[in-house]
Design a protein around this motif. Structure first.
Motif, PDB file in Angstrom:
ATOM      1  N   LYS A  19       0.913  -0.842  -0.033  1.00 10.65           N
ATOM      2  CA  LYS A  19       0.155   0.107   0.084  1.00 10.65           C
ATOM      3  C   LYS A  19       0.849   1.509  -0.014  1.00 10.65           C
ATOM      4  O   LYS A  19       0.776   2.306  -0.631  1.00 10.65           O
ATOM      5  N   GLU A  20       2.063   1.328   1.051  1.00  6.76           N
ATOM      6  CA  GLU A  20       3.060   2.389   0.704  1.00  6.76           C
ATOM      7  C   GLU A  20       3.057   2.601  -0.494  1.00  6.76           C
ATOM      8  O   GLU A  20       3.092   3.783  -1.090  1.00  6.76           O
ATOM      9  N   GLU A  21       4.022   1.241  -1.296  1.00  7.72           N
ATOM     10  CA  GLU A  21       4.671   1.666  -2.330  1.00  7.72           C
ATOM     11  C   GLU A  21       3.480   1.697  -3.545  1.00  7.72           C
ATOM     12  O   GLU A  21       3.483   3.378  -4.356  1.00  7.72           O
ATOM     13  N   ALA A  22       1.761   2.206  -3.760  1.00  9.66           N
ATOM     14  CA  ALA A  22       1.061   2.247  -4.588  1.00  9.66           C
ATOM     15  C   ALA A  22       0.758   3.759  -4.099  1.00  9.66           C
ATOM     16  O   ALA A  22       0.496   4.396  -5.090  1.00  9.66           O
ATOM     17  N   PRO A  68      13.928   2.814  -4.332  1.00 11.05           N
ATOM     18  CA  PRO A  68      14.991   1.313  -4.375  1.00 11.05           C
ATOM     19  C   PRO A  68      14.469   0.922  -3.085  1.00 11.05           C
ATOM     20  O   PRO A  68      14.849  -0.807  -2.863  1.00 11.05           O
ATOM     21  N   PRO A  69      14.788   1.674  -2.019  1.00 17.18           N
ATOM     22  CA  PRO A  69      14.890   0.898  -0.741  1.00 17.18           C
ATOM     23  C   PRO A  69      13.347   0.089  -0.399  1.00 17.18           C
ATOM     24  O   PRO A  69      13.430  -0.858   0.228  1.00 17.18           O
ATOM     25  N   LEU A  70      12.784   1.055  -0.517  1.00 20.69           N
ATOM     26  CA  LEU A  70      11.079   0.696  -0.781  1.00 20.69           C
ATOM     27  C   LEU A  70      10.736  -0.912  -1.408  1.00 20.69           C
ATOM     28  O   LEU A  70       9.860  -2.101  -0.230  1.00 20.69           O
ATOM     29  N   LYS A  71      11.444  -0.558  -1.976  1.00 21.80           N
ATOM     30  CA  LYS A  71      11.427  -2.669  -2.792  1.00 21.80           C
ATOM     31  C   LYS A  71      12.003  -3.674  -2.575  1.00 21.80           C
ATOM     32  O   LYS A  71      11.988  -4.687  -2.073  1.00 21.80           O
ATOM     33  N   GLN A  72      13.436  -2.502  -1.431  1.00 25.70           N
ATOM     34  CA  GLN A  72      13.953  -3.983  -0.965  1.00 25.70           C
ATOM     35  C   GLN A  72      13.523  -4.543   0.296  1.00 25.70           C
ATOM     36  O   GLN A  72      13.714  -5.433   0.611  1.00 25.70           O
ATOM     37  N   ALA A 110       3.823  -6.254  -7.190  1.00 28.02           N
ATOM     38  CA  ALA A 110       3.893  -4.473  -7.214  1.00 28.02           C
ATOM     39  C   ALA A 110       5.395  -4.502  -7.520  1.00 28.02           C
ATOM     40  O   ALA A 110       6.223  -3.610  -7.922  1.00 28.02           O
ATOM     41  N   LEU A 111       6.730  -5.649  -6.658  1.00 25.03           N
ATOM     42  CA  LEU A 111       7.598  -5.956  -7.829  1.00 25.03           C
ATOM     43  C   LEU A 111       8.182  -5.841  -9.255  1.00 25.03           C
ATOM     44  O   LEU A 111       8.765  -5.475  -9.621  1.00 25.03           O
TER      45      LEU A 111
END
Length: 115
Positions: A19-22, A68-72, A110-111
Motif C-alpha cells: 500500500k505504501e508503494e502504491a 529502491p529501499p522500499l522495493k528491497q 508490486a515488484l
C-alpha cells in the motif's frame, strides 16, 4: 483475544508495504502533473515560478529516491512471509493461509510493476 500469529503479522507487514508503494506511485504522478503544469506556463506571471518549479522537481526526485529501499523492504517482507507460510502451513487457519497467499501475490505484482 489471542495475539496475532507470526503469519498474520508477516502478512500485515507485506500488505502495508505494498500500500505504501502504491501511495508513492500516486504521489509521483501528482508531482509530475504539477511540474508539467508549471512548465507549460500556468502561473508564469508569478515571480517565484522558477523557485516553485525547482522545489517541485526536488520533491519529485526525493519521491523517486524512496523506491529502491522500499522495493528491497518488499522483497524482504515477501521472502519472510513465504518462509512463515511454509513453517505454519499445518497450524495456520485456511483464512490466514488465503490472506497470506493474496499478500504474496500482491507483493510479487508490486515488484513486477516497479521493475
Amino acid at each position: 483475544m489471542p495475539a496475532p500469529s507470526q503469519l498474520a503479522i508477516a502478512t500485515s507487514a507485506l500488505n502495508r508495504l505494498v500500500k505504501e508503494e502504491a501511495s508513492y506511485h500516486k504521489e509521483l504522478e501528482q508531482q509530475s502533473a504539477r511540474i508539467a503544469k508549471l512548465e507549460a506556463g500556468e502561473g508564469a506571471d508569478d515571480e517565484n515560478a522558477e523557485y516553485i518549479l525547482r522545489q517541485h522537481k526536488q520533491a519529485l526526485e526525493q519521491t523517486k529516491a524512496v523506491f529502491p529501499p522500499l522495493k528491497q523492504k518488499i522483497q524482504d517482507a515477501l521472502s519472510k512471509l513465504e518462509q512463515q507460510l511454509e513453517q505454519d502451513k499445518a497450524q495456520a487457519s485456511p483464512e490466514e493461509a488465503t490472506k497470506a497467499q493474496e499478500a504474496i501475490a500482491a507483493g510479487q505484482n508490486a515488484l513486477k510493476e516497479s521493475a
